[in-house]
Write an enzyme that holds these catalytic residues in place. Structure first.
Site, PDB file in Angstrom:
ATOM      1  CG  ASP A  13      -1.917   1.097   1.252  1.00 48.45           C
ATOM      2  OD1 ASP A  13      -2.434   1.446   0.178  1.00 48.45           O
ATOM      3  OD2 ASP A  13      -2.176   1.643   2.334  1.00 48.45           O
ATOM      4  CG  ASP A  15      -1.861   7.620   0.794  1.00 51.30           C
ATOM      5  OD1 ASP A  15      -0.925   8.421   0.724  1.00 51.30           O
ATOM      6  OD2 ASP A  15      -2.768   7.548  -0.056  1.00 51.30           O
TER       7      ASP A  15
END
Length: 269
Positions: A13, A15
């Site tokens: 991922d 953020d």
């Protein structure tokens, strides 16, 4: 654990794992650099459909993290791929920004307000009452309802903002139609990323900061999962979930040795 295959591919991922907004998280630069130096296939995943991979590459580069454009996989790209597989050369009314419209154009979709095959809802910082009303009317007239991701809110320098999931709920209430969400936690997003890399789930690790999106979608796609403690889910919250990640670490910095090929902790060797 002792029969787990060595790690050959990484998904991570963005953020909460690599950056907070545009501030790099300690270890992110080293982690990506290690993967690139070792020529290990990887993708950076994001549910954010606002930006194109080119935009996101520049944003990460400003944070000191060099990720090739082709190594970024967004919910917009996954949505476009899904639509191209389902109804090639179709049409859509889009509520979203360049990341989504560009992805749909690239797979041959036509943007239209007249009798579209789909209403596609993505994220934007400028949701308008007019566009939402038009989406509601088109769905009531028979357009299929699709959304890039179910995230109810997102961060901004000024504070929390309503995101795709919140607007989807508004449209669902008005139409009685529930959208099909493409992005995490739908494992379809993970499967499409694996297919893009021609990778196998048993030799791939998913790194994320949210138990209810990153970890569950990685688990359901058959991958090993690592939760970092620099984002949404705190370590003390992990026990509340009926599933567990393969590993919980303080930050992406703890995974740099594994990115260099020392995957003992995740293979059980």
């Amino acid at each position: 654990m002792t029969e787990m295959r060595p790690i050959e591919t990484w998904l991570t991922d963005m953020d909460g794992v690599l950056v907070h907004e545009e501030e790099p998280i300690a270890g992110a630069q080293e982690f990506i650099a290690a993967l690139r130096e070792a020529d290990v296939p990887f993708l950076v995943l994001t549910n954010n459909s606002i930006y194109t991979p080119r935009d996101l590459r520049v944003r990460l580069l400003r944070s000191g993290i060099e990720v090739p454009e082709e190594s970024i996989w967004t919910s917009a790209l996954a949505t476009a791929q899904f639509l191209s597989d389902q109804r090639p050369g179709g049409s859509a009314y889009v509520v979203g920004e360049a990341g989504l419209t560009t992805a749909l154009h690239d797979v041959g979709y036509v943007m239209t307000e007249r009798d579209p095959d789909y209403v596609v809802l993505g994220e934007t910082r400028t949701y308008s009452f007019e566009s939402i009303t038009r989406a509601i009317r088109l769905i009531n007239d028979g357009a299929r309802f699709l959304a890039t991701n179910p995230d109810p809110s997102g961060p901004s320098p000024q504070g929390m903002l309503p995101a795709t999931g919140s607007v989807a709920a508004l449209i669902s209430t008005a139409t009685g139609q529930t959208p099909y969400f493409i992005g995490k936690p739908n494992p379809l997003m993970m499967r499409s990323a694996l297919n893009r890399l021609e990778a196998h789930s048993e030799t791939t690790v998913m790194v994320g900061d949210r138990m209810d999106t990153d970890i569950i979608s990685g688990l359901e796609a058959g991958m090993r999962t690592v939760l970092v403690s620099t984002g949404s889910t705190r370590p003390d919250q992990v026990g509340r979930f009926p599933y567990r990640p393969t590993m919980v670490v303080d930050s992406i910095a703890d995974l740099v040795p594994m990115a260099k090929g020392d995957d003992e902790a995740l293979t059980g060797r």
